[in-house]
Motif scaffolding. Sequence first.
Motif, PDB file in Angstrom:
ATOM      1  N   MET A   1      -2.028 -33.615  17.643  1.00 26.13           N
ATOM      2  CA  MET A   1      -3.110 -34.447  17.127  1.00 26.13           C
ATOM      3  C   MET A   1      -4.110 -34.763  18.230  1.00 26.13           C
ATOM      4  SD  MET A   1      -4.623 -36.097  14.690  1.00 26.13           S
ATOM      5  CE  MET A   1      -3.521 -36.503  13.353  1.00 26.13           C
ATOM      6  N   MET A   2      -3.603 -35.207  19.365  1.00 28.85           N
ATOM      7  CA  MET A   2      -4.501 -35.546  20.469  1.00 28.85           C
ATOM      8  C   MET A   2      -5.261 -34.318  20.946  1.00 28.85           C
ATOM      9  SD  MET A   2      -4.715 -38.721  21.194  1.00 28.85           S
ATOM     10  CE  MET A   2      -5.530 -38.571  22.768  1.00 28.85           C
ATOM     11  N   GLN A   3      -4.574 -33.200  21.035  1.00 32.57           N
ATOM     12  CA  GLN A   3      -5.243 -31.996  21.522  1.00 32.57           C
ATOM     13  C   GLN A   3      -6.361 -31.560  20.584  1.00 32.57           C
ATOM     14  OE1 GLN A   3      -1.361 -30.321  22.150  1.00 32.57           O
ATOM     15  NE2 GLN A   3      -1.813 -30.017  24.307  1.00 32.57           N
ATOM     16  N   SER A   4      -6.163 -31.688  19.279  1.00 38.89           N
ATOM     17  CA  SER A   4      -7.227 -31.310  18.352  1.00 38.89           C
ATOM     18  C   SER A   4      -8.373 -32.325  18.386  1.00 38.89           C
ATOM     19  CB  SER A   4      -6.687 -31.160  16.931  1.00 38.89           C
ATOM     20  OG  SER A   4      -6.322 -32.404  16.383  1.00 38.89           O
ATOM     21  N   MET A   5      -8.073 -33.595  18.616  1.00 35.71           N
ATOM     22  CA  MET A   5      -9.106 -34.632  18.631  1.00 35.71           C
ATOM     23  C   MET A   5     -10.010 -34.515  19.855  1.00 35.71           C
ATOM     24  SD  MET A   5      -8.805 -36.402  15.863  1.00 35.71           S
ATOM     25  CE  MET A   5      -9.837 -37.811  16.197  1.00 35.71           C
TER      26      MET A   5
END
Length: 188
Positions: free
Chosen positions: A79-83
């Motif tokens: 999630m963090m990497q995509s955000m």
Amino acid sequence: MFSLKHSLSACLVLAYSHAVPALAADAAAGAEKAAMCAGCHGPNGKSSNSQWPNLAAQQPAYLAAQLKAFKSGARTNPMMQSMIGNLNDQDIENLAAYFAGQPAAKAGGDAALVKTGADKSGMCLGCHGAQAQGSAQIPRLAGQHPGYLVAQLKNFKEGTRQGGPMQSMASTLSDDDMKALAAYFGSL
């Protein structure tokens, strides 16, 4: 107690954190980008879900380092990497400045555990500061969600999260110790 190895590791972390030049940050520009963070980390970085950390009043160098670690894959969270995949270094510095400038959150903690956690907290306060406020790349623990803190301590203990002396420190903690410490820091 810290061993010589732990003390040297902590000194290296601190020396590195002071040797890395910072970009001039623009908190107002960070505020504009922060809207994408609010879904998990809450308005102004105060999360209402213990699964996600409070970012309000967190150390800016720590926030920037963690965002860069997620972006590079050194720290994994899909999630963090995509955000943050499209953020550049300036965006990251701006976000860090914005969240660091927000009033601190207070998550609270199980009152029955707070006293026990306070008694055990000395092992943490040497690095995280007398008021658990953090410094440079050492994170603020005060006001953090106890559930989040316990999860991170377990990750350090299991080795799924890497980080200087934290793996060694977490390896000495029982689950009850983790819960008590987390309750105490959440109450600050």
